[in-house]
Design a protein around this motif. Structure first.
Motif, PDB file in Angstrom:
ATOM      1  N   LEU A   1      -8.409   0.037  -2.339  1.00  0.00           N
ATOM      2  CA  LEU A   1      -7.241  -0.636  -1.781  1.00  0.00           C
ATOM      3  C   LEU A   1      -7.330  -0.537  -0.269  1.00  0.00           C
ATOM      4  O   LEU A   1      -7.611   0.531   0.279  1.00  0.00           O
ATOM      5  CB  LEU A   1      -5.954   0.031  -2.280  1.00  0.00           C
TER       6      LEU A   1
ATOM      7  N   CYS B   1       0.835  -1.211   0.000  1.00  0.00           N
ATOM      8  CA  CYS B   1       0.000   0.000   0.000  1.00  0.00           C
ATOM      9  C   CYS B   1       0.868   1.260   0.000  1.00  0.00           C
ATOM     10  O   CYS B   1       0.513   2.265  -0.633  1.00  0.00           O
ATOM     11  CB  CYS B   1      -0.932  -0.012   1.212  1.00  0.00           C
TER      12      CYS B   1
ATOM     13  N   ARG C   1      -5.491  -1.756   3.639  1.00  0.00           N
ATOM     14  CA  ARG C   1      -4.231  -2.116   4.283  1.00  0.00           C
ATOM     15  C   ARG C   1      -4.436  -3.365   5.149  1.00  0.00           C
ATOM     16  O   ARG C   1      -5.171  -3.338   6.139  1.00  0.00           O
ATOM     17  CB  ARG C   1      -3.712  -0.955   5.131  1.00  0.00           C
TER      18      ARG C   1
END
Length: 614
Positions: A413, A322, A415
């Protein structure tokens, strides 16, 4: 590598998977089940059979069907974190229409119930959530009870919820279309905002509610047994809303749509994962980008294994990956929303640059060059998604958009804190075509092809092994020994037949004792309340995540292995006390957080109640 309809090898999985499965704080360890030498012998005999094995311990049913079922797209784009292409289904009697997403690892189907749209939400809530199912209006509804959703990977991502479960009919497509129907399917009515749209379960593994000896067939298994589809397989791609023109998703039961791939050779097969909770586990050898001027185009520092999950919208990668995405795409992580929200300027810049991200997938990550790989490329349009309330607050959307009531642009996205959170969600499946074959325990992936508007579908059946051989069975019987003696299969059959009588006697005795216990309990316990306004108010709080949580689901330990979602005595309902509405993270058994544990199964402690809703 094997193609759809062929066999595969055992999966290569991460070696270091800490032994943890459930939320330890809420579950107690299960007392070991007593297993007689007879049952042990039967299990040994079952494992000695040659040929394809039954699915999750079921008897092997072979369908005479030769064509798969193509599930029609609803023509809607739904959800608060997409939008996503949904599929039409009918539930109950008279049939009620719902729009659902696929649940790749679930054996039951979830539908949003009226309790999921309280007065605090807009009047459009039922439509926004893919329509609601009023179980009290269905004459075929056979209620089981209120339980906590059975979640495997999703619970480790902080997702949770309760459902009011029952049996009811489930039909593919709209009313009058003559779609495939399965009676007495396990349907869970949900209200939690963690799963905004309902889902149809595609895992053929059976489920148990009353005990471990009463498996209920899943939707996919029911269609096979009824001769509707040729085998235990499905194929799915999520569709692409931001493509011009938009292309709806594709869902096929019992086969795949050849129009969605660039020929059968484009499909690369992978064996199911060894852990039954991570069957669709794939190695990610590399993640790269073609973004101009990026100093580090390799976005994944180290290879990983990730689970493919259509219940989850986002792509969960290690924090180190990330960080590289942040540098490559100028992303900023919002700690409050725990999302990569995009301001209008960043979203416009990325749209103009139109970078793509490519995932290189392999069966093993230790030496990916030694196995066949497939590359799935996502253009930026597949990553330019939007998120709205209730997943984020209106205050959050107003900070990134001029209209506080509109959706905010975000980059899908997330984490991942450990290996158990590594997931390739629906965002990935927009441009990936997935074919899962449970009869042969493998799945295949290819870059999805988007047919022109109005193009015809091209269904291809995946026959069960026995049907493909033309002998009406899933596995050939063992041949006689060369010396004229009985084959090992015949010997095992004689032993099983001799043991069956003893088992039957034990089962009858157990049923008699159980019936006596039920009669004693029925005489001592008050009758359960009928559904009404007070019950609905209380259930609404439970289904929306407030108040007390329902009992959690347990796993069935089968001869072959498989996921089930419920375990409770039929006339006992248990609720667990919870403080507030916060989510409890499952403690890791080690740094990685992988796996279902080495022989450990945990149950939730709860309080016995006899009147649901009182």
């Amino acid at each position: 590598m094997p193609r759809p309809g062929s066999s595969g090898e055992a999966a290569t999985a991460p070696e270091d998977r800490p032994a943890t499965r459930r939320r330890m704080e809420l579950w107690r360890r299960r007392r070991p089940r007593r297993t007689s030498w007879l049952l042990g012998f039967l299990a040994l005999a079952a494992n000695d059979r040659r040929g394809p094995r039954p699915v999750a311990g079921q008897d092997v049913a072979v369908s005479n069907a030769t064509e798969p079922v193509m599930v029609p797209a609803s023509q809607y784009w739904d959800g608060v974190d997409g939008p996503w292409s949904t599929f039409d289904f009918l539930v109950g009697t008279p049939p009620q229409r719902v729009r659902l997403l696929p649940s790749l690892g679930g054996s039951s189907s979830w539908v949003v119930v009226p309790e999921g749209c309280p007065a605090s939400l807009p009047e459009s809530c039922p439509d926004d959530r893919g329509f609601t199912f009023d179980y009290t209006a269905s004459s075929s509804w056979d209620e089981i009870g209120l339980f906590e959703l059975s979640l495997y990977v999703e619970s480790q991502l902080g997702l949770s919820g309760n459902a009011i479960y029952g049996f009811d009919s489930l039909t593919v497509g709209l009313q009058g279309a003559g779609g495939a129907t399965a009676a007495r399917q396990i349907v869970g009515g949900i209200g939690t905002p963690d799963f905004w749209i309902g889902a149809v379960g595609l895992d053929p593994t059976p489920m148990n509610f009353s005990d471990f000896n009463d498996p209920q067939p899943s939707f996919l298994e029911s269609l096979v047994r009824d001769g509707v589809i040729p085998g235990r397989s499905f194929a799915y791609t999520a569709g692409a809303r931001n493509r011009l023109p938009p292309v709806f998703g594709s869902l096929t039961l019992g086969g795949y749509d050849a129009a969605r791939v660039d020929g059968p050779d484009s499909l690369v097969s992978f064996p199911f994962g060894a852990d039954i909770s991570y069957d669709l586990l794939v190695g990610v050898a590399a993640v790269t980008t073609d973004a101009a001027g990026v100093a580090q185009p390799d976005l994944l520092p180290d290879p990983i294994f990730a689970y493919i999950d259509a219940l989850v919208p986002d792509i969960w990668l290690p924090e180190t990956a990330c960080d590289r995405f942040e540098a490559a795409f100028n992303l900023t992580y919002d700690d409050d929303a725990q999302l990569y929200l995009l301001d209008e300027a960043t979203a416009a810049t990325l749209s103009d640059l139109d970078p793509s991200v490519t995932f290189t997938l392999a069966a093993t990550v230790d030496s990916p060059a030694a196995s066949e790989t497939v590359a799935i490329t996502l253009p930026y349009s597949a990553l330019a998604l939007s998120v709205a309330s209730p997943r984020v607050s209106n205050a959050t959307t107003s900070a990134t958009s001029a209209d506080a009531d509109s959706a905010a642009p975000y980059f899908p996205l997330r984490r991942a804190a450990n290996d158990s959170q590594l997931v390739l969600g629906r965002a990935f499946l927009q441009h990936a075509y997935l074919v899962a074959d449970y009869d042969r325990r493998n799945f295949s992936l290819a870059q999805a092809v988007f047919p022109a508007p109005g193009a015809a579908q091209s269904p291809v059946a995946i026959l069960a092994p026995g049907a493909a051989a033309g002998n009406g069975t899933a596995a050939d019987d063992d041949a006689d020994d060369a010396d004229g003696g009985l084959a090992a299969g015949a010997i095992a059959g004689i032993a099983v037949g001799a043991a069956a009588a003893a088992i039957a006697v034990a089962v009858v005795a157990a049923l008699v004792l159980r019936r006596r216990r039920r009669r004693r309990r029925a005489a001592a316990e008050p009758a359960e309340l009928h559904a009404g306004d007070e019950r609905r108010r209380r259930r609404a709080a439970e289904l929306q995540g407030g108040g007390r949580k329902a009992p959690a689901a347990a796993e069935l330990e089968g001869a072959v292995g498989g996921k089930v979602e419920m375990d409770a005595e039929a006339n006992r309902k248990v609720e667990m006390d919870a403080e507030g509405t916060g989510k409890v993270e499952m403690p890791a058994g080690g740094e990685g957080g992988w796996g279902r544990g080495a022989g450990q199964v945990f149950e939730m402690q709860g309080t016995e109640i006899h009147q649901l809703g009182v």
